[in-house]
Design an enzyme around this catalytic site. Structure first.
Site, short mmCIF file in Angstrom:
data_model
loop_
_atom_site.label_atom_id
_atom_site.label_comp_id
_atom_site.label_asym_id
_atom_site.label_seq_id
_atom_site.Cartn_x
_atom_site.Cartn_y
_atom_site.Cartn_z
N GLY A 288 0.83 -1.21 0.00
CA GLY A 288 0.00 0.00 0.00
C GLY A 288 0.85 1.25 0.00
O GLY A 288 1.94 1.29 -0.57
N SER A 289 0.39 2.26 0.68
CA SER A 289 0.95 3.61 0.56
C SER A 289 2.37 3.76 1.08
O SER A 289 3.03 4.74 0.76
CB SER A 289 0.05 4.61 1.28
OG SER A 289 -1.20 4.65 0.63
N VAL A 290 2.84 2.85 1.90
CA VAL A 290 4.24 2.97 2.36
C VAL A 290 5.18 2.87 1.16
O VAL A 290 6.30 3.37 1.18
CB VAL A 290 4.62 1.92 3.43
CG1 VAL A 290 3.84 2.13 4.71
CG2 VAL A 290 4.45 0.52 2.93
N PHE A 291 4.70 2.25 0.07
CA PHE A 291 5.53 2.08 -1.11
C PHE A 291 5.73 3.39 -1.86
O PHE A 291 6.55 3.49 -2.78
CB PHE A 291 4.89 1.03 -2.04
CG PHE A 291 5.85 0.34 -2.96
CD1 PHE A 291 5.87 0.64 -4.32
CD2 PHE A 291 6.74 -0.61 -2.49
CE1 PHE A 291 6.76 0.00 -5.19
CE2 PHE A 291 7.63 -1.24 -3.35
CZ PHE A 291 7.63 -0.94 -4.70
N LYS A 292 4.96 4.42 -1.47
CA LYS A 292 5.09 5.71 -2.15
C LYS A 292 6.46 6.33 -1.97
O LYS A 292 6.83 7.25 -2.72
CB LYS A 292 4.00 6.67 -1.65
CG LYS A 292 2.61 6.29 -2.17
CD LYS A 292 1.50 7.12 -1.53
CE LYS A 292 0.15 6.64 -2.09
NZ LYS A 292 -1.00 7.14 -1.32
#
Lengths: 560, 103
Positions: A288-292
């Protein structure tokens, strides 16, 4: 005169005595010549007692040489059913069963076996031994052995693993370093008297070689802090599983590592295989968003945007290929900094589209996603990162926001540690060194640079943006008083029956502190929390508690 | 050989044999005494091990942490702002402790 008057009688007596003498000589010859080796062997067995000398299994220490696992003496109860009469067996059943907490039938079944030696209980707890040692029953006896003792109970269970009743490592460090820990058996031959009592007269002696000690990078106190904080979130949000990893970003040393559910290393048979699974290295999930942070790193490093450039986030709906991408909270115009702070999927994908699929993949590869970290734990997997040749038209709208890619918690820890460490990625490790009984260090791990993910200046800029995530963004529950920290939240939908679920999520937070000189990099991942499921709500407070207490502890450790 | 010479030889042989047997028995006697001492040492070692186990368990982070949390829910690590360094004169540890206690 008598001899002359009775020569026959005298001759007969003389012949009889001579005959007896011949018999004695024959018997002596039989004993000393023909049966000598057999009788000597028999005497050897009766009077000599060969004892295996168990080596001391090596101790597992934390980084400050506090014992995490060591061997202690434990008594085992044995019986000689062949030597016991029926009433002695009944008495044994009556006295022993209740103390051992087993049924009388089970003890009776063991005593009915036609054997000279059977175990009734191996390596009993001390209180059971204290209650049984006064029993003086013929045919029962105690043998002193050693068993593994874990003073901290469940602490760092998945790192240490466990050993079986014969002190053979079966999981974790106990297994992976068993060849150092187990040592080599010795042998001693003692003389025994007619009552089979050992005398302290050694005939032969080969000393046992004790096992080597293993020193971990784990800090016992930080481990406790991390597990206590993780327990709160795991229980409060009724999660299916959870994990926390704390690294020193400058060296890659693992300071704390825990999974939930967990198990007791001294009683692994009482736990399920699921609870013994080391999820932090063996389970992958869409982050999810941690991959941003991957897109953010690429964008800053390649210079395709800056913190203040404004992006229009389409008020929450954006078409990518044939898929409508949505933001959880629709946004209008956001700066790039705000895109990350507010975790806008649309803003991130627009930046990623500008960066290009190949560059997104390149930076994901620089972060070593799709590859094992080689932390040294059994069962580690590398996750999935598809090359761009296998991307679909909608992949550019998925991969940058942490979908269509799977990672492990330890990969995320290594990645955020690289952000904290001026862009330099360090290899994570948890074994500091192995020390032989003579004090020599036989194996030692030192910090190892894997590679540079980004320039130092990019790292500084990214750290500043990630500080904003906590100060004003989605991770305000991770804010720590007087300690500037940075990080990224993640609320990833799980794939259930081929589609993204709207009720099952993985809540994550990856972060570091202090921002200017990071001493800790932390990853928290909570699987299927409910009712709350946002990363900032579920995992953020765990980060705050772990970092706040750990930094205070470290400051106190170094002195005032 | 004269009878007297024979008796002298027999006396020497018998004396040597008896001395040897006595020494052997002494060895066995010492072995039995050593065995008793070994039992005593084993008991002491056993108590020592039990105490060591208890000490390790009591001083472990897990036990101390849980005990403190049970007694005081708001337990926190002290930050630098919570700790004051007290300077003492003359390096006397007692006066240093008293100075800290007064504070």
């Amino acid at each position: 005169m008598y001899f002359q008057r009775h020569p026959t009688r005298i001759g007969f007596i003389f012949f009889f005595i001579f005959f007896l003498l011949i018999l004695f000589i024959i018997k002596l010859s039989l004993i000393q010549v023909f049966r000598s080796s057999y009788l000597a062997d028999k005497a050897e067995k009766q009077h000599n007692h060969v004892v295996d000398l168990e080596p001391r299994r090596g101790t597992i220490y934390d980084r400050d040489l506090r014992s995490l696992a060591l061997n202690v003496a434990a008594y085992s109860l044995f019986a000689n059913p062949k030597a016991m009469k029926a009433e002695q067996k009944e008495e044994a059943v009556r006295q022993v069963a209740s103390v051992l907490g087993v049924s009388g039938e089970e003890i009776a079944r063991k005593l009915d076996k036609p054997k000279s030696f059977i175990w009734l209980a191996r390596k009993m707890p001390q209180d059971q031994y204290e209650r049984l040692k006064g029993i003086k029953l013929h045919g029962l006896g105690f043998i002193k052995e050693s068993k593994r003792f874990y003073p901290n109970g469940e602490l760092a269970a998945h790192v240490m693993g466990f050993a079986n009743i014969d002190n053979v490592g079966l999981q974790g460090v106990e297994l992976e370093f068993d060849k150092y820990l187990h040592g080599t058996k010795g042998v001693a031959q003692f003389l025994r008297d007619a009552r089979q009592r050992d005398l302290m007269i050694e005939k032969d002696f080969i000393a046992p070689k004790d096992g080597s000690d293993v020193v971990l990078t784990i800090d016992e106190t930080i481990q406790f802090i991390a597990e206590k904080a993780l327990d709160k979130a795991f229980q409060k949000y009724n999660a299916a599983s959870a994990c926390v990893i704390v690294l020193n970003p400058k060296t890659g040393e693992v300071l704390a590592f825990a999974n939930r559910p967990t198990f007791r290393p001294d009683a692994p048979d009482k736990s399920s295989p699921e609870s013994r699974t080391n999820r932090a290295v063996a389970f992958t999930y869409e982050p999810g968003s941690v991959f941003k942070i991957v897109t953010a790193t690429g964008a800053l490093e390649e210079g395709i945007t800056n913190e203040d450039e404004v992006f229009f986030c389409e008020n929450g709906k954006y078409l990518v290929g044939n898929h409508i991408l949505k933001d959880a909270h629709p946004k209008g115009r956001l700066t790039f900094r705000q895109v990350i702070e507010q975790s806008s999927n649309i803003g991130t994908v627009k930046v990623a589209q500008r960066l290009g699929a190949d560059k997104v993949y390149e930076y994901a590869h620089r972060y070593r996603f799709g590859q094992k970290t080689n932390i040294g734990m059994t069962g580690e997997v590398g996750g999935i990162l598809k090359p761009t040749s296998r991307w679909s038209k909608t992949s550019i709208g998925a991969v940058p926001i942490g979908q269509e890619v799977t990672v492990t918690a330890v990969q995320l820890a290594t990645a955020i540690a690289a952000v904290a460490n001026d862009g330099v990625m360090m290899k994570p490790y948890f074994i500091k060194y192995v020390k032989a009984p003579n004090g020599m260090i036989t194996e030692e791990n030192k910090p190892q640079v894997i590679g540079r993910v980004m320039k130092s200046e990019t790292s500084r800029r990214l750290r500043s943006i990630l500080q904003g995530v906590i100060d004003v963004g989605t991770a305000q529950m991770a804010k720590i008083k007087d300690i500037p920290a940075g990080g990224k939240t993640g609320t990833a939908q799980k794939v259930v029956n081929g589609t993204y679920s709207h009720s099952k999520f993985v809540a994550s937070f990856i972060g570091f502190a202090p921002v200017d000189d990071p001493k800790l990099a932390v990853v928290i991942s909570v699987d299927e929390p409910h009712p709350a499921y946002y990363g900032g709500v579920v995992a953020g407070p765990v980060f705050r508690e772990v970092v706040e207490d750990s930094l205070k502890y470290l400051a106190g450790k170094k002195g005032l | 050989m004269k009878v007297s010479d024979f008796l002298k030889v027999m006396f020497v042989i018998t004396f040597t044999a008896v001395l040897y047997i006595h020494l052997q028995m002494s060895i066995y006697d010492l072995a039995y005494q050593g065995k008793k001492k070994e039992d005593t040492v084993e008991k002491l070692a056993e108590n020592n091990v039990m105490m060591k186990n208890d000490i390790l368990r009591l001083k472990s982070a897990d036990h101390i942490g849980r005990e403190l949390l049970e007694k005081e829910k708001d337990y926190k690590f002290a930050s630098r702002s919570n700790v004051v360094e007290v300077e003492t004169t003359g390096g006397n540890p007692i006066s240093g402790l008293l100075a800290f206690a007064k504070f």
